[in-house]
Motif scaffolding. Structure first.
Motif, short mmCIF file in Angstrom:
data_model
loop_
_atom_site.label_atom_id
_atom_site.label_comp_id
_atom_site.label_asym_id
_atom_site.label_seq_id
_atom_site.Cartn_x
_atom_site.Cartn_y
_atom_site.Cartn_z
N ALA A 101 0.82 -1.22 0.00
CA ALA A 101 0.00 0.00 0.00
C ALA A 101 0.85 1.26 0.00
N ASN A 102 1.90 1.31 0.86
CA ASN A 102 2.68 2.55 0.86
C ASN A 102 3.62 2.65 -0.33
N VAL A 103 4.06 1.53 -0.89
CA VAL A 103 4.85 1.58 -2.13
C VAL A 103 3.98 2.09 -3.28
N ASP A 104 2.71 1.68 -3.29
CA ASP A 104 1.79 2.15 -4.32
C ASP A 104 1.51 3.65 -4.22
N GLU A 105 1.67 4.22 -3.03
CA GLU A 105 1.48 5.68 -2.85
C GLU A 105 2.58 6.49 -3.53
N VAL A 106 3.75 5.90 -3.70
CA VAL A 106 4.88 6.60 -4.31
C VAL A 106 4.64 6.68 -5.82
N SER A 107 4.69 7.91 -6.34
CA SER A 107 4.40 8.08 -7.76
C SER A 107 5.45 8.93 -8.46
N GLU A 108 5.48 8.80 -9.76
CA GLU A 108 6.44 9.51 -10.60
C GLU A 108 6.39 11.01 -10.34
N GLY A 109 7.57 11.63 -10.27
CA GLY A 109 7.67 13.07 -10.08
C GLY A 109 7.81 13.50 -8.63
N MET A 110 7.63 12.57 -7.68
CA MET A 110 7.78 12.92 -6.26
C MET A 110 9.23 13.24 -5.94
N SER A 111 9.43 14.11 -4.95
CA SER A 111 10.78 14.43 -4.47
C SER A 111 11.26 13.34 -3.51
N LYS A 112 12.55 13.36 -3.22
CA LYS A 112 13.10 12.40 -2.25
C LYS A 112 12.43 12.57 -0.89
N LYS A 113 12.20 13.81 -0.50
CA LYS A 113 11.56 14.09 0.78
C LYS A 113 10.15 13.50 0.84
N GLN A 114 9.40 13.61 -0.25
CA GLN A 114 8.04 13.05 -0.29
C GLN A 114 8.08 11.53 -0.19
N VAL A 115 9.02 10.92 -0.90
CA VAL A 115 9.14 9.46 -0.86
C VAL A 115 9.52 9.01 0.55
N GLU A 116 10.47 9.70 1.16
CA GLU A 116 10.89 9.34 2.52
C GLU A 116 9.78 9.56 3.54
N SER A 117 8.88 10.50 3.30
CA SER A 117 7.77 10.69 4.23
C SER A 117 6.80 9.51 4.18
N LYS A 165 21.55 13.99 -12.78
CA LYS A 165 21.96 13.38 -11.52
C LYS A 165 21.00 12.21 -11.25
N LYS A 166 21.55 11.04 -10.94
CA LYS A 166 20.72 9.86 -10.68
C LYS A 166 20.98 9.37 -9.25
N THR A 167 19.91 9.15 -8.51
CA THR A 167 20.01 8.61 -7.15
C THR A 167 19.11 7.39 -7.08
N THR A 168 19.63 6.32 -6.49
CA THR A 168 18.85 5.09 -6.32
C THR A 168 18.69 4.80 -4.83
N TYR A 169 17.45 4.69 -4.39
CA TYR A 169 17.14 4.30 -3.01
C TYR A 169 16.77 2.82 -3.04
N VAL A 170 17.32 2.05 -2.11
CA VAL A 170 16.96 0.65 -1.97
C VAL A 170 16.44 0.43 -0.55
N TYR A 171 15.26 -0.16 -0.47
CA TYR A 171 14.65 -0.51 0.81
C TYR A 171 14.64 -2.03 0.89
N LYS A 191 15.76 10.81 -10.94
CA LYS A 191 16.58 11.52 -11.93
C LYS A 191 16.35 13.00 -11.69
N ASP A 192 17.44 13.72 -11.48
CA ASP A 192 17.37 15.14 -11.14
C ASP A 192 16.42 15.38 -9.96
N ASP A 193 16.55 14.52 -8.95
CA ASP A 193 15.81 14.63 -7.68
C ASP A 193 14.30 14.45 -7.78
N LYS A 194 13.82 13.88 -8.88
CA LYS A 194 12.40 13.55 -9.02
C LYS A 194 12.28 12.04 -9.27
N MET A 195 11.30 11.41 -8.60
CA MET A 195 11.13 9.98 -8.74
C MET A 195 10.80 9.62 -10.18
N GLN A 196 11.62 8.75 -10.76
CA GLN A 196 11.48 8.34 -12.15
C GLN A 196 10.87 6.96 -12.30
#
Length: 96
Positions: free
Chosen positions: A32-48, A65-71, A83-88
């Protein structure tokens, strides 16, 4: 000091320690919370939503700039790519 007071203080400290240990354990990753994460979100939004990542990798290219978060949670893994601080994109091995 009085023994009943010492016992009360000891119990209070034990309960406080347990509460802190549980609250600092991070958020539970669910479908459910993974499904809440959507394209274009910031890192801060994803972490919230998901909490801080288990691991993170930063790559700086000339054009982006590419950042990969692994949970990681048990045998399950959720990978979020920014990509460029927006969820891709996101990928998950979570079962329902």
């Amino acid at each position: 000091m009085n023994m009943p007071i010492l016992r009360s203080i000891s119990r209070f400290l034990l309960i406080l320690s347990l509460a802190l240990a549980v609250s600092c354990g991070g958020k539970r990753i669910t479908r459910a919370n993974v499904d809440e994460v959507s394209e274009g979100m910031s890192k801060k939004q994803v972490e919230s939503i998901l909490g801080p990542p288990t691991s993170m990798n930063n790559e700086d290219f000339v054009i982006m700039k590419k950042t990969t978060y692994v949970y990681r949670q048990g045998k399950d893994t959720v990978t979020i790519v920014f990509k460029d601080d927006k969820m891709q994109s996101k990928d998950s091995t979570l079962s329902d």
